[in-house]
Structure formats: C-alpha cells, structure tokens
Design a protein around this motif. Structure first.
Motif, PDB file in Angstrom:
ATOM      1  N   LYS A  75      -0.520   2.267   6.292  1.00  0.00           N
ATOM      2  CA  LYS A  75       0.459   2.223   5.550  1.00  0.00           C
ATOM      3  C   LYS A  75       0.990   3.198   4.305  1.00  0.00           C
ATOM      4  CE  LYS A  75       2.706   1.502  10.563  1.00  0.00           C
ATOM      5  NZ  LYS A  75       3.241   1.606  10.765  1.00  0.00           N
ATOM      6  N   PHE A  76      -0.157   2.229   3.682  1.00  0.00           N
ATOM      7  CA  PHE A  76       0.110   1.729   2.501  1.00  0.00           C
ATOM      8  C   PHE A  76      -0.736   2.740   1.715  1.00  0.00           C
ATOM      9  CE2 PHE A  76       3.531  -0.970   3.413  1.00  0.00           C
ATOM     10  CZ  PHE A  76       4.310  -1.029   2.574  1.00  0.00           C
ATOM     11  N   PRO A  77      -0.403   2.734   0.240  1.00  0.00           N
ATOM     12  CA  PRO A  77       0.718   2.785  -0.403  1.00  0.00           C
ATOM     13  C   PRO A  77       2.008   4.051   0.092  1.00  0.00           C
ATOM     14  CG  PRO A  77      -1.067   4.197  -2.200  1.00  0.00           C
ATOM     15  CD  PRO A  77      -1.901   3.586  -0.756  1.00  0.00           C
ATOM     16  N   ALA A  78       2.488   3.788   0.110  1.00  0.00           N
ATOM     17  CA  ALA A  78       3.815   4.401   0.937  1.00  0.00           C
ATOM     18  C   ALA A  78       5.442   4.161  -0.507  1.00  0.00           C
ATOM     19  CB  ALA A  78       4.827   3.660   1.655  1.00  0.00           C
ATOM     20  N   PHE A  79       5.806   5.478  -0.195  1.00  0.00           N
ATOM     21  CA  PHE A  79       7.194   5.142  -1.356  1.00  0.00           C
ATOM     22  C   PHE A  79       8.024   4.270  -0.666  1.00  0.00           C
ATOM     23  CE2 PHE A  79      11.619   6.614  -2.649  1.00  0.00           C
ATOM     24  CZ  PHE A  79      10.732   7.470  -3.737  1.00  0.00           C
ATOM     25  N   ASP A  80       8.895   3.480  -2.373  1.00  0.00           N
ATOM     26  CA  ASP A  80       9.156   3.003  -2.009  1.00  0.00           C
ATOM     27  C   ASP A  80      10.758   3.413  -2.408  1.00  0.00           C
ATOM     28  OD1 ASP A  80      10.112  -0.137  -1.225  1.00  0.00           O
ATOM     29  OD2 ASP A  80      10.634  -0.225  -2.936  1.00  0.00           O
ATOM     30  N   LYS A  81      12.320   2.950  -1.521  1.00  0.00           N
ATOM     31  CA  LYS A  81      13.525   3.922  -1.852  1.00  0.00           C
ATOM     32  C   LYS A  81      14.176   2.765  -3.111  1.00  0.00           C
ATOM     33  CE  LYS A  81      14.331   6.547   3.054  1.00  0.00           C
ATOM     34  NZ  LYS A  81      15.378   6.164   3.317  1.00  0.00           N
ATOM     35  N   ARG A  82      14.025   1.572  -2.825  1.00  0.00           N
ATOM     36  CA  ARG A  82      14.906   0.451  -4.036  1.00  0.00           C
ATOM     37  C   ARG A  82      14.420   1.071  -4.984  1.00  0.00           C
ATOM     38  NH1 ARG A  82      13.655  -3.552  -5.927  1.00  0.00           N
ATOM     39  NH2 ARG A  82      12.083  -4.192  -4.654  1.00  0.00           N
ATOM     40  N   ARG A  84      11.756   3.511  -6.163  1.00  0.00           N
ATOM     41  CA  ARG A  84      12.304   5.142  -5.878  1.00  0.00           C
ATOM     42  C   ARG A  84      10.726   5.408  -6.658  1.00  0.00           C
ATOM     43  NH1 ARG A  84      17.845   6.413  -8.417  1.00  0.00           N
ATOM     44  NH2 ARG A  84      18.428   6.073  -6.441  1.00  0.00           N
ATOM     45  N   SER A  85       9.654   4.620  -6.126  1.00  0.00           N
ATOM     46  CA  SER A  85       7.638   4.552  -6.603  1.00  0.00           C
ATOM     47  C   SER A  85       7.203   3.892  -5.813  1.00  0.00           C
ATOM     48  CB  SER A  85       7.523   3.493  -7.545  1.00  0.00           C
ATOM     49  OG  SER A  85       7.607   2.486  -7.230  1.00  0.00           O
ATOM     50  N   ARG A  86       5.989   5.030  -5.614  1.00  0.00           N
ATOM     51  CA  ARG A  86       4.886   4.279  -4.514  1.00  0.00           C
ATOM     52  C   ARG A  86       4.110   2.406  -5.289  1.00  0.00           C
ATOM     53  NH1 ARG A  86       2.677   7.977  -1.303  1.00  0.00           N
ATOM     54  NH2 ARG A  86       1.148   7.703  -1.682  1.00  0.00           N
ATOM     55  N   LEU A  87       4.169   1.484  -3.506  1.00  0.00           N
ATOM     56  CA  LEU A  87       3.745   0.743  -3.913  1.00  0.00           C
ATOM     57  C   LEU A  87       2.807   0.480  -2.806  1.00  0.00           C
ATOM     58  CD1 LEU A  87       7.592  -1.303  -3.832  1.00  0.00           C
ATOM     59  CD2 LEU A  87       6.189  -0.387  -5.402  1.00  0.00           C
ATOM     60  N   THR A  88       1.782  -0.460  -3.355  1.00  0.00           N
ATOM     61  CA  THR A  88       0.515  -0.701  -2.494  1.00  0.00           C
ATOM     62  C   THR A  88       1.137  -1.768  -1.513  1.00  0.00           C
ATOM     63  OG1 THR A  88      -0.251  -2.765  -4.166  1.00  0.00           O
ATOM     64  CG2 THR A  88      -0.423  -0.451  -4.291  1.00  0.00           C
ATOM     65  N   LEU A  89       0.406  -2.213  -0.793  1.00  0.00           N
ATOM     66  CA  LEU A  89       1.223  -3.623  -0.009  1.00  0.00           C
ATOM     67  C   LEU A  89       1.143  -4.269  -0.487  1.00  0.00           C
ATOM     68  CD1 LEU A  89       1.139  -3.946   3.126  1.00  0.00           C
ATOM     69  CD2 LEU A  89      -0.878  -4.839   3.210  1.00  0.00           C
TER      70      LEU A  89
END
Length: 122
Positions: A75-82, A84-89
């Motif tokens: 499910k990664f990389p995925a957008f992180d709301k906190r 506000r960017s795409r994060l890797t696992l």
C-alpha cells in the motif's frame, strides 16, 4: 538496540523469508514491533497497530482508523495527510516512531527488520 549492517547483510534486500538470516531479521523486526523501548512514552508499534484488524486511535484531535497490517508493504508509497506528501513505508514507520512513540527515529536496519516482520504477516 541497533542492528549492525553486517547482521544478515546478504538478506536485507532479499524477498526470501525462508532463509536462516531472513528468519533472524523477521524475529528482530518482531522484537522491535512489540518493544516498548523504541520510543520514550512506554508504547510500542503493537499498542496501536493490530494484525488483521483495523484499530481506532485518537490522533490529531480526532478518532482515526489505522489500516490492517497484512500486506501493508503493497500500500506504499501512500499520501500522508499529516505531512501532505507521499511517504514510503520506511518514512511512515520512522514518523510513527518519532511522533506517536516519541522516539529519536529508527536506524535503517531497524526499519528494514520491522518491514521484514510486516511482510511475513499473512
């Protein structure tokens, strides 16, 4: 307790989970996942994250549903709301250590061990 780069070095990038060194890495990752010493607030990854069950936690002023851990690496990389960017696992795990567990951040070897453990969950 940090893992040295020589610890199972040939297995770090392998997708195989059956080798002895990979089993050792998975075991170490499980120890880190359940350890209440990787942060400073007495919590572990397992405090919030439950295998094969979503968990509600109070975070950022509201109740948030955390995803199931099985197949989480897919499910990664995925957008992180906190952020506000795409994060890797890897980044997500390190952020959990720093913010939720109030830790100092994990070494790349600790993160790889945790990911190996998470990948072993079916």
């Amino acid at each position: 307790m940090p893992i040295s780069p020589s610890f199972g070095a040939s297995a770090w990038n392998s997708g195989e989970t059956g080798t002895a060194s990979n089993q050792l890495i998975i075991k170490k990752g499980k120890e880190f996942f359940f350890s209440k010493n990787i942060g400073t607030n007495g919590m572990s990854c397992a405090t919030c994250h439950v295998y094969k069950a979503g968990t509600y936690v109070y975070m950022h002023g509201r109740s948030v549903m955390l995803e199931r851990l099985n197949n989480i690496d897919k499910k990664f990389p995925a957008f992180d709301k906190r952020t506000r960017s795409r994060l890797t696992l890897q980044e997500k795990i390190n952020n959990c250590d720093k913010f939720a567990l109030q830790g100092k951040g994990l070494s790349k070897y600790e993160i790889r061990a945790i990911i190996a453990y998470l990948k072993s969950l079916k």
